[in-house]
Design a protein around this motif. Sequence first.
Motif, short mmCIF file in Angstrom:
data_model
loop_
_atom_site.label_atom_id
_atom_site.label_comp_id
_atom_site.label_asym_id
_atom_site.label_seq_id
_atom_site.Cartn_x
_atom_site.Cartn_y
_atom_site.Cartn_z
N TYR A 216 40.52 72.98 61.31
CA TYR A 216 41.16 71.83 61.97
C TYR A 216 41.92 71.01 60.94
O TYR A 216 41.44 70.81 59.82
CB TYR A 216 40.12 70.93 62.64
N ARG A 217 43.10 70.55 61.35
CA ARG A 217 43.92 69.66 60.50
C ARG A 217 44.41 68.50 61.36
O ARG A 217 44.99 68.74 62.42
CB ARG A 217 45.10 70.44 59.90
N ASP A 218 44.18 67.28 60.94
CA ASP A 218 44.58 66.09 61.72
C ASP A 218 44.12 66.20 63.18
O ASP A 218 44.88 65.89 64.11
CB ASP A 218 46.11 65.91 61.67
N LEU A 269 44.51 76.06 52.67
CA LEU A 269 43.72 74.88 53.01
C LEU A 269 44.33 73.63 52.37
O LEU A 269 44.95 73.71 51.31
CB LEU A 269 42.29 75.03 52.49
N ALA A 270 44.11 72.49 53.03
CA ALA A 270 44.63 71.22 52.49
C ALA A 270 43.52 70.17 52.54
O ALA A 270 42.56 70.28 53.33
CB ALA A 270 45.82 70.75 53.33
N ASP A 271 43.67 69.16 51.69
CA ASP A 271 42.75 68.03 51.65
C ASP A 271 42.64 67.44 53.07
O ASP A 271 43.65 67.23 53.73
CB ASP A 271 43.35 66.98 50.69
N GLY A 272 41.41 67.22 53.54
CA GLY A 272 41.22 66.63 54.88
C GLY A 272 40.97 67.64 55.98
O GLY A 272 40.63 67.26 57.10
N ASP A 273 41.19 68.94 55.71
CA ASP A 273 40.89 69.96 56.72
C ASP A 273 39.40 70.00 57.00
O ASP A 273 38.58 69.53 56.20
CB ASP A 273 41.32 71.36 56.22
N ARG A 274 39.05 70.59 58.15
CA ARG A 274 37.64 70.82 58.46
C ARG A 274 37.46 72.30 58.81
O ARG A 274 38.23 72.85 59.60
CB ARG A 274 37.22 69.95 59.65
N PRO A 288 33.90 69.59 55.60
CA PRO A 288 35.20 69.00 55.31
C PRO A 288 35.72 69.54 53.97
O PRO A 288 34.92 69.90 53.09
CB PRO A 288 34.92 67.50 55.23
N VAL A 289 37.05 69.57 53.84
CA VAL A 289 37.68 70.09 52.62
C VAL A 289 38.28 68.91 51.85
O VAL A 289 38.96 68.07 52.45
CB VAL A 289 38.82 71.09 53.01
#
Length: 293
Positions: A216-218, A269-274, A288-289
């Motif tokens: 998940y992102r945002d 992957l990016a900062d804030g992903d789950r 969380p990432v």
Amino acid sequence: MRIIRYLKALSSAQLAAVTDEGKVYELPQQDFITLLKEAEAAGSSPLALVEKLTAGAQPLSQSLEQLELLVPIEAPEVWAAGVTYERSREARNYEATGGRMDASTFYDKVYDAERPELFFKSTAARTVGPGGEVQLRSDSEWQIPEPELALVLDGQGRIVGYTIGNDMSCRDIEGENPLYLPQAKVWKRSCSIGPAIRLTETVEDPYSLQITCRIYRDGNKVVEGSASTGQLKRKLEELTSYLVRDNEIFEGTVLMTGTCIVPPNEFTLADGDRVEIEISGIGTLVNPVVRAS
Ligand code: DO4
Ligand code: MG
């Protein structure tokens, strides 16, 4: 029957058993490794010991969902198998050939070889549990989670339970040169396991487990994939037999069995992903990432 650890009052970790009906029973042992040792000393299986300890006991008033889960086992070592599914072979070939896929590689060789690929993945200090932050490397532009069935082993390398593993990986670092594998696989918070350990005797067929990964992102689901452990090229005991060969295995060692789900090649992957990894009968591992700080 599943085993969990959760945070109890005064920041102490509590071991507990979860029945198939979802009832949670506190266990007197300090941790899963102590439970394994006591079962061994009593000449019983971990399941028989847990059943004896919970018979006639009162379950917790809280449900599993209400508990703050911790890593189910502080595994002294986490090992991993690689290229055990066709999907992983394909993805590794893509990285190693820059997408040309025109030549046979050592990934093809290891997929078909008698000896499996096994590598050292993590220690207890680098491993996080359910809800823990997994970390991105600062020097990689292509990072993914690897959702894997993970085996919990006793001191003789016997499979005493199943859990879920996330083998966080850097596709660009490994693709540049396979000798960089330890850097593509091992760094701070690059491994997650949990949320529970399903005792071996309570799994009818470990080759028919459904694995699903969602990212998940945002708030939006950006990746979803599913596969079955039925697609595993090797037998689980084949992997453990190579791990124990001329090796010292510590009680509670975890062996991840390889990934069968790889996000699309353009994904990183990016900062804030789950990341959510679900395996039937075990549960869902959510992490969380975060970017390296
Ligand atoms: O060969 C590199 C590792 C592959 C891997 O981790 C996997 O197949 O899960
Ligand atoms: Mg892997």
